[in-house]
Design an enzyme around this catalytic site. Structure first.
Site, PDB file in Angstrom:
ATOM      1  N   HIS A 118       0.858  -1.201   0.000  1.00 57.34           N
ATOM      2  CA  HIS A 118       0.000   0.000   0.000  1.00 57.34           C
ATOM      3  C   HIS A 118       0.892   1.249   0.000  1.00 57.34           C
ATOM      4  O   HIS A 118       1.838   1.330   0.796  1.00 57.34           O
ATOM      5  CB  HIS A 118      -0.900  -0.008   1.243  1.00 57.34           C
ATOM      6  CG  HIS A 118      -1.813   1.172   1.298  1.00 57.34           C
ATOM      7  ND1 HIS A 118      -2.941   1.266   0.510  1.00 57.34           N
ATOM      8  CD2 HIS A 118      -1.750   2.313   2.016  1.00 57.34           C
ATOM      9  CE1 HIS A 118      -3.535   2.428   0.745  1.00 57.34           C
ATOM     10  NE2 HIS A 118      -2.836   3.077   1.656  1.00 57.34           N
ATOM     11  N   ASP A 150      -6.781  -8.573   5.474  1.00 62.56           N
ATOM     12  CA  ASP A 150      -7.844  -9.144   6.293  1.00 62.56           C
ATOM     13  C   ASP A 150      -9.190  -8.731   5.680  1.00 62.56           C
ATOM     14  O   ASP A 150      -9.241  -8.389   4.501  1.00 62.56           O
ATOM     15  CB  ASP A 150      -7.679  -8.749   7.769  1.00 62.56           C
ATOM     16  CG  ASP A 150      -7.858  -7.252   7.984  1.00 62.56           C
ATOM     17  OD1 ASP A 150      -8.142  -6.524   7.003  1.00 62.56           O
ATOM     18  OD2 ASP A 150      -7.728  -6.799   9.132  1.00 62.56           O
TER      19      ASP A 150
HETATM   20  C1  GRF Z   1       1.473   0.713  -6.201  1.00 63.49           C
HETATM   21  O1  GRF Z   1       1.756   1.982  -5.669  1.00 63.49           O
HETATM   22  C2  GRF Z   1       0.592  -0.073  -5.267  1.00 63.49           C
HETATM   23  O2  GRF Z   1       0.854   0.145  -3.931  1.00 63.49           O
HETATM   24  C3  GRF Z   1      -0.760   0.479  -5.624  1.00 63.49           C
HETATM   25  O3  GRF Z   1      -0.737   0.520  -7.022  1.00 63.49           O
HETATM   26  C4  GRF Z   1       0.594   0.799  -7.436  1.00 63.49           C
HETATM   27  C5  GRF Z   1       0.964  -0.210  -8.494  1.00 63.49           C
HETATM   28  O4  GRF Z   1       1.939   0.286  -9.328  1.00 63.49           O
HETATM   29  N1  GRF Z   1      -1.820  -0.295  -5.060  1.00 63.49           N
HETATM   30  P1  GRF Z   1       2.099  -0.262 -10.825  1.00 63.49           P
HETATM   31  O5  GRF Z   1       0.756  -0.194 -11.497  1.00 63.49           O
HETATM   32  O6  GRF Z   1       2.608  -1.660 -10.701  1.00 63.49           O
HETATM   33  O7  GRF Z   1       3.126   0.671 -11.413  1.00 63.49           O
END
Ligand code: GRF
Length: 209
Positions: A118, A150
């Site tokens: 995240h 979760d």
């Molecule tokens: C990342 O920042 C992830 O945490 C979020 O989406 C992004 C994915 O990056 N949920 P990408 O599309 O693989 O460049």
């Protein structure tokens, strides 16, 4: 998780879920293909046409697309997604930029072995706009959190976190890119630790998987 004192270690089977540009998936794939990595990617599951699919194709990783548009309701899609991931027989499920909330039934099928990355320091700024929300709030430091999934949205036990300072000239794009640089390193590193037992989820008094 896969570590079992009495048996020789085996390479963990890792299924990856993605939706986006696939840069996090690509970095994970690269790290997990190293000879000494304690697992290997056995499949990619996506929810839409996305760049992650071509990255998987080039690397010879089998991909399944489970597009919600192809299912009559949310419950049927949840079931289809669960079936697709289960068909890869994963030890660990990694969300590398998967932009949908996973159903309880999915979480129950892979208990304590779904890992998410995240782009904020949880519990601050959960949800789909974490980078934008951190900038709008005006915090000076944000970062990334690697956690188990979760039943809630970005509420699961934290496995690893790393801060990223916010610069005065940052836009959502520049800040997100610096956060992703950390995610690309921290996600594979943390998953490896979970597999070997070097990383364990913190004890929580009221477990609500
Ligand atoms: C990342 O920042 C992830 O945490 C979020 O989406 C992004 C994915 O990056 N949920 P990408 O599309 O693989 O460049």
């Amino acid at each position: 998780m896969i570590h079992n004192g009495s048996e020789p270690p085996r390479s963990a089977r890792i299924a990856v879920l993605a939706s986006g540009t696939g840069s996090l998936f690509k970095a994970f794939l690269h790290a997990a293909s190293a000879e000494n990595y304690p697992g290997h990617v056995v499949g990619l599951v996506v929810d839409r046409e996305c760049l992650a699919e071509s990255i998987a194709h080039d690397a010879g990783v089998a991909t399944q697309r489970v597009d919600p548009g192809a299912w009559s309701d949310r419950a049927s899609w949840d079931e289809a997604l669960t079936r697709a991931v289960a068909s890869t027989e994963p030890d660990v499920v990694v969300c590398a930029g998967f932009m949908r909330v996973l159903a309880r039934s999915f979480v129950d099928r892979f208990p304590n072995r779904i890992v998410n990355s995240h782009p904020a320091l949880l519990p601050s700024f959960p949800g789909a706009h974490a980078v934008r929300d951190a900038l709008a709030y005006g915090v000076r430091v944000t970062g990334t959190t690697i956690h188990l999934i979760d039943y809630g949205v970005d509420t699961g036990p934290v496995l690893a976190q790393e801060p990223v300072p916010i610069l005065a000239q940052d836009t959502e794009e520049t800040l997100h890119e610096r956060i992703k640089e950390v995610e690309r390193r921290l996600l594979p590193q943390t998953v490896a630790g979970l597999i070997t037992g070097a990383v364990a989820p913190p004890y929580r008094k009221e477990q609500d998987r």
